[in-house]
Design an enzyme around this catalytic site. Sequence first.
Site, PDB file in Angstrom:
ATOM      1  N   ASP A 104      32.374  50.172  40.326  1.00  0.00           N
ATOM      2  CA  ASP A 104      31.371  49.418  39.565  1.00  0.00           C
ATOM      3  C   ASP A 104      31.869  48.045  39.107  1.00  0.00           C
ATOM      4  O   ASP A 104      31.376  47.515  38.115  1.00  0.00           O
ATOM      5  CB  ASP A 104      30.930  50.197  38.315  1.00  0.00           C
ATOM      6  CG  ASP A 104      29.997  51.331  38.650  1.00  0.00           C
ATOM      7  OD1 ASP A 104      29.596  51.436  39.821  1.00  0.00           O
ATOM      8  OD2 ASP A 104      29.659  52.116  37.754  1.00  0.00           O
ATOM      9  N   CYS A 119      13.830  65.739  41.512  1.00  0.00           N
ATOM     10  CA  CYS A 119      14.464  64.679  40.724  1.00  0.00           C
ATOM     11  C   CYS A 119      13.430  63.723  40.141  1.00  0.00           C
ATOM     12  O   CYS A 119      13.558  63.255  39.008  1.00  0.00           O
ATOM     13  CB  CYS A 119      15.483  63.924  41.573  1.00  0.00           C
ATOM     14  SG  CYS A 119      14.786  63.035  42.985  1.00  0.00           S
ATOM     15  N   CYS A 141      12.354  63.268  35.906  1.00  0.00           N
ATOM     16  CA  CYS A 141      12.655  62.007  35.219  1.00  0.00           C
ATOM     17  C   CYS A 141      11.807  61.873  33.942  1.00  0.00           C
ATOM     18  O   CYS A 141      10.572  61.847  34.019  1.00  0.00           O
ATOM     19  CB  CYS A 141      12.395  60.819  36.139  1.00  0.00           C
ATOM     20  SG  CYS A 141      12.740  59.235  35.344  1.00  0.00           S
TER      21      CYS A 141
END
Length: 215
Positions: free
Chosen positions: A144, A204, A208
């Site tokens: 990252d 998924c 959410c």
Amino acid sequence: MVNTAAITSLKHDLAAEAGRLGFAACGIAPAVEDPLTAARLEQWLGEGKHGGMEWMESRLHHRRSPQGLWDEARSVIALGMSYAPEADPLALAGSPDRARISVYAQGGDYHDTVKKALKALARWLLAEADKRKLGPAGVKVFVDTAPVMEKPLGQAAGLGWQGKHTNLVSQEHGSWLFLGAIYTTLAFEPDQPGQDHCGSCTACQTACPTEAFPA
């Protein structure tokens, strides 16, 4: 001339060392551009999906491929460190009066944890490449911290596939993987890429809490 036996042996031992350092998944992807990944990135940017993150657009040439960021790279070692929770992460879903902390944010900063392990693995790799007379090797580690497409690279390296929620999904570890990458000048044999197993499942997206997925 590349010593094929030596680099094959090193790849095998690399996976074992990665496991010793705490990585749950390790695979090799080629450092060249993947046309489909590059096209999807350009489309995403062209549709303005990056919002106000101008750096996504300004560093497109670096994100398109590992060699766009470092032209000496020949292989990408894609790694995943599991952060799967011991308790049910949805246990408090029906209690709006109770605060919940996302699983990835519990405990220490994953950037520090993963980067420490990446650096240790990179040091080991350089020492082993020298010991096995594979010539001077170069490495760069990322978690990252640079324009690196960790999820497509993870799929290309066989760690799993990029699911409908955009995260990497592993058949063994689910979505609970912190991803990191080591770019290297060593030319390892790439692993077979991961195959999409989502099918018609939309779990998924349904789960959410903010209904963030447009489709």
